[in-house]
Design an enzyme around this catalytic site. Structure first.
Site, mmCIF file in Angstrom:
data_model
loop_
_atom_site.group_PDB
_atom_site.id
_atom_site.type_symbol
_atom_site.label_atom_id
_atom_site.label_comp_id
_atom_site.label_asym_id
_atom_site.label_seq_id
_atom_site.Cartn_x
_atom_site.Cartn_y
_atom_site.Cartn_z
ATOM 1 N N PHE A 150 0.861 -1.180 0.000
ATOM 2 C CA PHE A 150 0.000 0.000 0.000
ATOM 3 C C PHE A 150 0.895 1.226 0.000
ATOM 4 C CE2 PHE A 150 -2.339 3.547 1.687
ATOM 5 C CZ PHE A 150 -3.498 3.493 0.941
ATOM 6 N N ASP A 235 9.564 2.870 1.908
ATOM 7 C CA ASP A 235 8.374 3.652 2.220
ATOM 8 C C ASP A 235 8.123 3.544 3.723
ATOM 9 O OD1 ASP A 235 5.854 4.661 2.688
ATOM 10 O OD2 ASP A 235 4.930 3.751 0.921
ATOM 11 N N LYS A 264 2.840 11.362 7.065
ATOM 12 C CA LYS A 264 1.950 11.161 8.197
ATOM 13 C C LYS A 264 2.441 11.874 9.453
ATOM 14 C CE LYS A 264 -0.279 6.981 6.457
ATOM 15 N NZ LYS A 264 -1.489 7.649 5.996
#
Length: 409
Positions: A150, A235, A264
């Site tokens: 993802f 990531d 984030k």
């Protein structure tokens, strides 16, 4: 006309949910809770009911809601300057980039806003690096990714997703990606060749259910990419910035990728902030006009991001995640055979597989909400736990007790 703020203040949770159902695209399926206030690890809905936040905005709220140091940094910057675009310099961006270099051990930063933007930017940079530095033939560069990944929701990214819900109806997709099983070094080696610009992986797969690779996998990826003269892009948008008990998840194997993707928690739960941080040789391939973002690197984002880096420099949050991660792991292990059929955890991050006979992940999430605990489901009967790193041992133990009660009900 009633002002929107006054209107919202007089509408119930049910009324607001019905209004959203009419006015918003249905690209999310939220739990039926309407949060109005928050502080630390606790949130309250419009009726005043309190909940312990065990999701932390998918790690965007690593430091809790409205952390005083981050709120202060934002207020201070709001009184000075919020946006210039990159048409001009601003006085906060250099310090932010220097802080990221110090934190990661890399050289240069490309500031963006969202995680998906960081991934897209890294793909562009990797291709340009492959043509200009590695010598791959024009338009032949490939990027190897892992199944069940993802990395975001843009058309490029969902094109190399293996989640059919994310892909269906959005093609045609961009070529140039090869998908291999996660945690499978032989398959990865077979997919890498002279056209490979980069290997893009999550050190821990979050959306897939907090899937942790075998010891040695990340080191193997680093060795393979180095031998193949390809970039290793990690990531760390969810796994980074303290979540796993280290500043970065790759540190558990003492690995330094060529490119790190952060986001984030970098925005402190206040503003969207992401970054591509890389070796100078890699980001140095970009020239003026070849990539950009109006809001990327804006002064407000840089000020908040710098305050986040200040929190991480103390090591307090990394230590808390490691220490309380042991409490979380032990608590979940104690539920094995009592409604939990499996779990994976690292630091304050866990994927918990619920016995399907007891309920789906969504049903368990709703039952926990009724007990005052907010979590989120993924992939059938799995729930994810990722509380703010500011949670106390007592709060974490209370949340685990609520899970035990829901499973035994």
């Amino acid at each position: 006309m009633t002002a929107p703020t006054a209107q919202a203040a007089t509408r119930s949770s049910a009324e607001l949910i019905r209004a959203e159902d009419t006015a918003l695209a249905h690209n999310y399926h939220p739990l039926p809770v309407v949060v109005a206030r928050a502080e630390g690890v606790w949130v309250s809905d419009v009726e005043g009911r309190r909940y312990l936040d065990m999701l932390a905005g998918y790690s965007a709220l690593n430091f809790g809601h409205r952390h005083p140091a981050l709120i202060e940094a934002a207020h201070r910057q709001l009184d000075q300057l919020t946006l210039t675009s990159r048409a001009f310099h601003n006085d906060r961006l250099a310090g932010f980039a220097e802080g990221l270099a110090e934190l990661t051990g890399l050289d240069m930063t490309l500031p963006m806003n969202t995680g998906a933007e960081a991934v897209e930017s890294a793909v562009k940079v990797a291709r340009k690096w492959a043509y200009e530095v590695k010598g791959v033939a024009r338009d032949r560069a490939t990027v190897v990714v892992a199944a069940d990944n993802f990395h975001g929701r843009t058309t490029t990214i969902v094109g190399f997703s293996t989640d059919e819900v994310a892909r269906e109806g959005f093609g045609p997709f961009a070529p140039g990606f090869r998908v291999v099983p996660y945690n499978d070094l032989p398959a990865l080696e077979a997919a890498v060749d002279e056209t490979t610009a980069a290997v893009l992986i999550e050190p821990i797969q979050g959306e897939a259910g907090v899937v942790i690779p075998d010891d040695g996998y990340l080191a193997g990826v680093r060795d393979l990419t180095r031998r193949a003269n390809a970039l290793f892009i990690a990531d760390e948008i969810q796994s980074g910035l303290g979540r796993t008990g280290a500043t970065l998840a790759v540190e558990h194997e003492r690995v330094l990728p060529d490119v790190l993707l952060l986001g984030k928690a970098l925005g402190g739960g206040i503003v969207p902030v992401s970054a591509v941080v890389a070796r100078r040789e890699v980001l140095g391939v970009l020239g003026p006009g070849q990539h950009g973002s109006t809001f990327g690197g804006n002064p407000l984002a840089a000020a908040v991001g710098s305050a986040v880096l200040d929190l991480l420099r103390t090591g307090e949050y990394q230590r808390r995640a490691a220490e309380l991660g042991e409490v979380l792991d032990a608590g979940l292990a104690a539920l094995a055979g009592r409604g939990v059929v499996g779990h994976r955890s690292r630091g304050l991050w866990a994927g918990v597989d619920i016995d399907p006979a007891i309920g789906t992940g969504r049903e368990i999430s709703e039952r926990l909400m009724a007990e005052g605990v907010l979590v989120k489901d993924t992939h059938g009967s799995t729930i994810r736990l990722a509380p703010p790193l500011t949670i106390t041992r007592e709060e974490l133990t209370w949340a685990l007790a609520r899970l035990a009660a829901v499973l035994s009900a």
